[in-house]
Design a protein around this motif. Sequence first.
Motif, PDB file in Angstrom:
ATOM      1  N   THR A   1       3.964  -0.259  -6.617  1.00 18.67           N
ATOM      2  CA  THR A   1       3.484  -0.587  -7.967  1.00 18.67           C
ATOM      3  C   THR A   1       3.306   0.692  -8.788  1.00 18.67           C
ATOM      4  O   THR A   1       3.695   0.750  -9.958  1.00 18.67           O
ATOM      5  CB  THR A   1       2.151  -1.367  -7.890  1.00 18.67           C
ATOM      6  N   THR A   2       2.757   1.724  -8.163  1.00 14.27           N
ATOM      7  CA  THR A   2       2.531   3.001  -8.854  1.00 14.27           C
ATOM      8  C   THR A   2       3.873   3.588  -9.312  1.00 14.27           C
ATOM      9  O   THR A   2       4.009   4.042 -10.456  1.00 14.27           O
ATOM     10  CB  THR A   2       1.837   3.986  -7.877  1.00 14.27           C
TER      11      THR A   2
ATOM     12  N   GLY B   1       0.800  -1.222   0.000  1.00 13.78           N
ATOM     13  CA  GLY B   1       0.000   0.000   0.000  1.00 13.78           C
ATOM     14  C   GLY B   1       0.833   1.272   0.000  1.00 13.78           C
ATOM     15  O   GLY B   1       0.299   2.368  -0.152  1.00 13.78           O
TER      16      GLY B   1
END
Length: 189
Positions: free
Chosen positions: A18-19, A14
């Motif tokens: 990935t972003t 979180g």
Amino acid sequence: MSGGKLVIFSAPSGAGKTTIVRHLLSLGLNFGFSISATTRKPRGAEQNGKEYYFLSAEEFKEKVDRDEFLEWEEVYPGCCYGTLKSEVDRIFKNGQNILFDIDVVGGSNIKKVYGDKALAVFIQAPSVDELEKRLMNRSTDHPEIIQERIAKAELEMSFAHLFDIVIVNDKLTDALAETEEKVRKFLEA
Ligand code: ADP
Ligand code: 5GP
């Protein structure tokens, strides 16, 4: 950008790995993404051979027994993830640099193996509460899975000192700019 270097991203779930990894892959820095193997099920639009190689527990164990992993971890109870040696070979043979999105233990282990050829980046969220909010907003995991991930976050944050740099992902545009600058500098050195 010539190839042969490794950039490792690790963080609690979180935090925004990935972003940030997707952004770096879009910059034309000659990166190949190391597609990990996992026993977890695909989430959302994830495809086998793109985000992950999705394996059964038996298939994963066979690869462990055949020593096919550079590293692997049971990141969450019953959920294994690992970096295949064949992925690293494939990307280096293509003349590319490798980008990893892996957990804090795997990330620090790969850094130990590759030393100065690797840049280990720890992505830090502003707080555990913010992590929980992001995972809930992402809406890709069941509440129990989110709680399992949050429960592990404090321990994961204690690994930050093993990494070359820590990027605080509070305002996303700032985190992307800082990451891009540090990664370009490392690749050019
Ligand atoms: P990870 O790969 O580390 O689990 P993601 O990149 O999937 O994390 O990000 C988790 C969620 O938080 C996603 O929905 C993403 O769009 C969002 N997110 C990423 N960075 C920020 C940020 N700086 N502020 C708010 N939300 C963010
Ligand atoms: P997710 O299920 O959110 O895709 O990933 C869960 C965690 O597993 C993340 O911290 C991710 O970075 C980590 N992970 C993904 N691939 C690997 C891998 O090959 N090895 C290790 N050790 N962790 C991984």
